[in-house]
Design an enzyme around this catalytic site. Sequence first.
Site, short mmCIF file in Angstrom:
data_model
loop_
_atom_site.label_atom_id
_atom_site.label_comp_id
_atom_site.label_asym_id
_atom_site.label_seq_id
_atom_site.Cartn_x
_atom_site.Cartn_y
_atom_site.Cartn_z
NE ARG A 166 -3.84 20.67 9.40
CZ ARG A 166 -4.15 21.89 8.92
NH1 ARG A 166 -3.21 22.81 8.80
NH2 ARG A 166 -5.37 22.17 8.57
CG HIS A 184 -8.94 20.20 5.28
ND1 HIS A 184 -9.11 19.97 6.63
CD2 HIS A 184 -8.44 21.47 5.19
CE1 HIS A 184 -8.75 21.05 7.32
NE2 HIS A 184 -8.34 21.97 6.46
CD GLN A 213 -11.59 25.07 5.26
OE1 GLN A 213 -10.64 25.23 6.03
NE2 GLN A 213 -12.49 26.01 5.05
CG ASP A 251 -6.36 24.70 -1.26
OD1 ASP A 251 -5.79 25.54 -0.54
OD2 ASP A 251 -6.22 23.46 -1.10
CB CYS A 301 -9.60 26.10 2.73
SG CYS A 301 -8.16 25.80 1.68
NE ARG A 353 -11.80 24.21 9.65
CZ ARG A 353 -10.50 23.94 9.54
NH1 ARG A 353 -9.74 24.68 8.76
NH2 ARG A 353 -9.97 22.91 10.17
N1 NVA Z 1 -4.43 22.06 0.21
C1 NVA Z 1 -3.92 22.79 1.33
C2 NVA Z 1 -5.02 23.10 2.31
C3 NVA Z 1 -4.58 23.91 3.48
C4 NVA Z 1 -5.69 24.17 4.46
C5 NVA Z 1 -2.79 22.02 1.98
O1 NVA Z 1 -2.93 20.81 2.16
O2 NVA Z 1 -1.79 22.63 2.31
N1 CP Z 2 -7.82 26.01 6.31
C1 CP Z 2 -7.00 25.47 7.22
O1 CP Z 2 -7.04 24.28 7.52
O2 CP Z 2 -6.14 26.37 7.78
P1 CP Z 2 -4.88 26.03 8.70
O3 CP Z 2 -3.87 25.32 7.84
O4 CP Z 2 -4.41 27.35 9.18
O5 CP Z 2 -5.34 25.15 9.83
#
Ligand code: NVA
Ligand code: CP
Length: 316
Positions: free
Chosen positions: A113, A140, A143, A236, A276, A304
């Site tokens: 990540r 992502h 997800q 989101d 998400c 997930r």
């Molecule tokens: N768009 C959000 C998704 C988190 C799972 C982010 O990138 O923070």
């Molecule tokens: N939805 C998601 O990716 O959650 P986290 O940021 O908690 O991993």
Amino acid sequence: MSMTDFASALNGRDFLALYDYTPEELEYLLDLGDWLKKMHKEGKPHKLLEGKTLGLIFQKSSTRTRVSFEAGMVQLGGYPMFLSANDLQMGRGEPIKDTARVLSRYIDGIMIRTFKHSDVEELAEFGDIPVINGLTDSLHPCQVMADLMTIREHKGKNLKGMKMTYVGDGNNMAHSLMMGGAKMGMDVVIASPSGYSPESVFVKQAKEVAAETGGSILITPDIQLASKDADVLYADVWASMGQEEEAKERMAVLSSYQINDELLKKAAKDAIVMHCLPAHRGEEVTESVLEGPQSVIFDEAENRMHAQKAVLAALM
Ligand code: NVA
Ligand code: CP
């Protein structure tokens, strides 16, 4: 293609973007996820990755991704190794291409990540073990595998012609939802204000795929039109990880891009609400919608783990 053909076609692959997978391959993974979920629920062993190690590199925070990958890997009989980017030499500037080649000599797969999507591509290019994208600024995909699994559970397996509306910032989630929906032949609508639309390269890709599958992609600022008769309403956060400094400005521009009871009434009667997570109640979604009977957010979060176990089992 037979199940065995799919299994050999997927083994050793990276999972960076849904674009890289055919609709049939994605459906195979979703079916495998359903089966792994059943095994887990029935308490039946499914140790498909005994003796395998998955490295988990995090340059951003996480609850769901970290815990679902770690728990999933243990359930598959493998070993998850959490690698905080700050503690790796990578955090002190060791090149990604070196990290990739070194880790490839020790472990069997990497989930990462991070911020730049190109960093994940570089890791995959130089490593010779599967690399799984656990979120970048652009995409992502894990997800969305869980999201598709959840929609199938609530709406039936054939997603063709189903209307999925995403409301808000044209971010990593919007990009991956467009692609996942397009691969499944869904009608995907992204409702976002001017200046916050999804990036054109991802819109173009999704439209190309939709043209092949019979789906469609529509980008509009009109939240009412977008939500009309939707089967899925998706939200989101307005400010993603890494955009903390823009939060105030984003809040002002995106303030009407909220899923609330009024908007939900425009959707199909049996529409489901997805997010998400983490969610900001009172911003992109109201408390009453999130906690209401049409919300499937915790099934989605649970999935997930099951969907990712399928990706791990197939690739590693
Ligand atoms: N768009 C959000 C998704 C988190 C799972 C982010 O990138 O923070
Ligand atoms: N939805 C998601 O990716 O959650 P986290 O940021 O908690 O991993």
